[in-house]
Design a protein around this motif. Structure first.
Motif, short mmCIF file in Angstrom:
data_model
loop_
_atom_site.label_atom_id
_atom_site.label_comp_id
_atom_site.label_asym_id
_atom_site.label_seq_id
_atom_site.Cartn_x
_atom_site.Cartn_y
_atom_site.Cartn_z
N LEU A 23 -0.41 -9.10 1.19
CA LEU A 23 -0.38 -8.29 0.28
C LEU A 23 -1.19 -9.09 -0.85
N ALA A 24 -0.59 -10.30 -1.13
CA ALA A 24 -1.12 -11.11 -2.35
C ALA A 24 -2.58 -11.40 -2.12
N GLN A 45 -4.37 -8.05 -2.83
CA GLN A 45 -4.38 -7.80 -4.46
C GLN A 45 -5.42 -8.57 -5.02
N ARG A 46 -5.64 -9.59 -4.56
CA ARG A 46 -6.48 -10.83 -5.16
C ARG A 46 -7.97 -10.43 -5.09
N TRP A 48 -8.98 -7.42 -4.36
CA TRP A 48 -9.10 -5.88 -4.68
C TRP A 48 -10.09 -5.43 -5.66
N TRP A 49 -10.33 -6.31 -6.47
CA TRP A 49 -11.10 -5.94 -7.63
C TRP A 49 -12.73 -5.91 -7.19
N ARG A 81 -12.68 -3.13 -3.49
CA ARG A 81 -11.97 -1.77 -3.51
C ARG A 81 -12.87 -0.73 -3.22
N ASP A 137 4.50 -2.60 2.75
CA ASP A 137 4.22 -2.97 1.39
C ASP A 137 2.76 -2.73 1.29
N PHE A 179 0.75 -0.10 -1.10
CA PHE A 179 -0.24 -0.51 -2.05
C PHE A 179 -1.63 0.35 -1.66
N LYS A 219 -3.55 3.40 -3.86
CA LYS A 219 -4.84 3.18 -4.39
C LYS A 219 -5.61 4.29 -4.05
#
Length: 300
Positions: free
Chosen positions: A48-49, A52-53, A55-56, A59, A83, A87, A91
């Motif tokens: 997940l980390a 998330q890193r 994602w920008w 996405r 998880d 997430f 989104k």
């Protein structure tokens, strides 16, 4: 009817068959992450980390497909990464895409028995009634596993309890073919249609008789299954008992039906052969039932 149920109670039930593996068991390709990049790799491994890193800049590929037309959500569901599923669902990713096997992320979560992932998808609005290549829904899959908790969860989110696959089998009929007695009873208690028919107008009672499943036959009779219904060939459940080779069931049913017609039944007439040959295979050569298409190219 009570006398018939009593008759069947004297017939020894066939030994339960060995537990079949859950349909659609995970393949190694689903559990490996090599060869995938970005979101697919992170989702498959449950990182997940990393998801998330990245994602920008990733996405816009949240609904991207790999070679099997699986999205990151498919992979997270297959591997049970709740998880990551939460997430991705948060989104606004697509919840109902289907892969090469016509399986949705919900189907993947169900077949791998990841209840937490199933719950998250349903809470976010995933469609429980999507059909796979064989016409099976997530509820068919849950009934075949069998998993009462998954069936309960799907029904709580309005899954169609009498949905039919391409063979016309409902989840109840699938549970019968899988010899899942507890699941049959559970579905009946939840309101499954005991009179449901497949595409050849075979009733659930006919399916149970052809399988030689005495306990399931009793359950269906207690829930109002009718002996007089006919399939498209004009055959009744009694015909199926004869064609299936279960002589004891057939003889007792024939005796019961005849005495009911003549009104000559007595308490003593409920006695009959008490043994069912447990070596019977439960199949019928003349009227092959087959099993619902649960796996392979004709599966989901």
């Amino acid at each position: 009817m009570q006398r018939l149920i009593g008759l069947l109670g004297r017939v020894r039930e066939r030994p339960p068959s060995g537990s079949a593996p859950a349909p659609g068991a995970a393949g190694a390709s689903e559990l490996r992450e090599e060869g995938w990049g970005g979101l697919h790799s992170a989702a498959a491994s449950g990182d997940l980390a990393r998801l998330q890193r990245r994602w920008w800049r990733k996405r816009f590929r949240v609904n991207g497909r790999n070679a099997q037309k699986q999205t990151p959500l498919h992979l997270a569901c297959a591997n049970g990464h709740a998880d990551v599923v939460r997430f991705l669902a948060g989104k606004k990713c697509q919840l109902n895409p289907r892969d090469n096997s016509k399986k949705s992320p919900l189907m993947k979560a169900v077949e791998h028995q990841h209840k937490d992932c199933v719950a998250i998808l349903l809470e976010h609005g995933a469609n429980p009634d999507l059909r796979g290549a064989g016409g099976n829904t997530a509820l068919h899959l849950a009934a075949a596993i069998p998993s009462k908790s998954l069936v309960e969860l799907l029904l709580e989110h309005n899954a169609h309890i009498d949905a039919q696959n391409k063979m016309g089998y409902t989840p109840l009929a699938v549970a019968i073919t899988e010899h899942c007695e507890e699941m049959v009873e559970f579905l009946l208690q939840k309101g499954a249609d005991v009179h449901a028919r497949d595409r050849h107008k075979r009733t659930t009672l006919m399916v149970a008789v052809a399988a030689g499943d005495v306990n399931v036959i009793r359950l269906l009779l207690r829930h109002g299954a009718e002996l007089s219904h006919e399939d498209e060939f004009g055959r009744t459940a009694l015909s199926y008992a004869r064609l299936s080779g279960y002589a004891d069931i057939y003889n007792q049913w024939e005796e019961f039906v005849n005495c009911e017609r003549t009104g000559e039944c007595s308490a003593g007439s409920t006695e009959g052969p008490a043994v069912l040959d447990s070596s019977c295979s439960g199949t019928t050569a003349d009227v092959p039932l087959g099993a619902p298409a649960m796996t392979g190219a004709d599966g989901f």
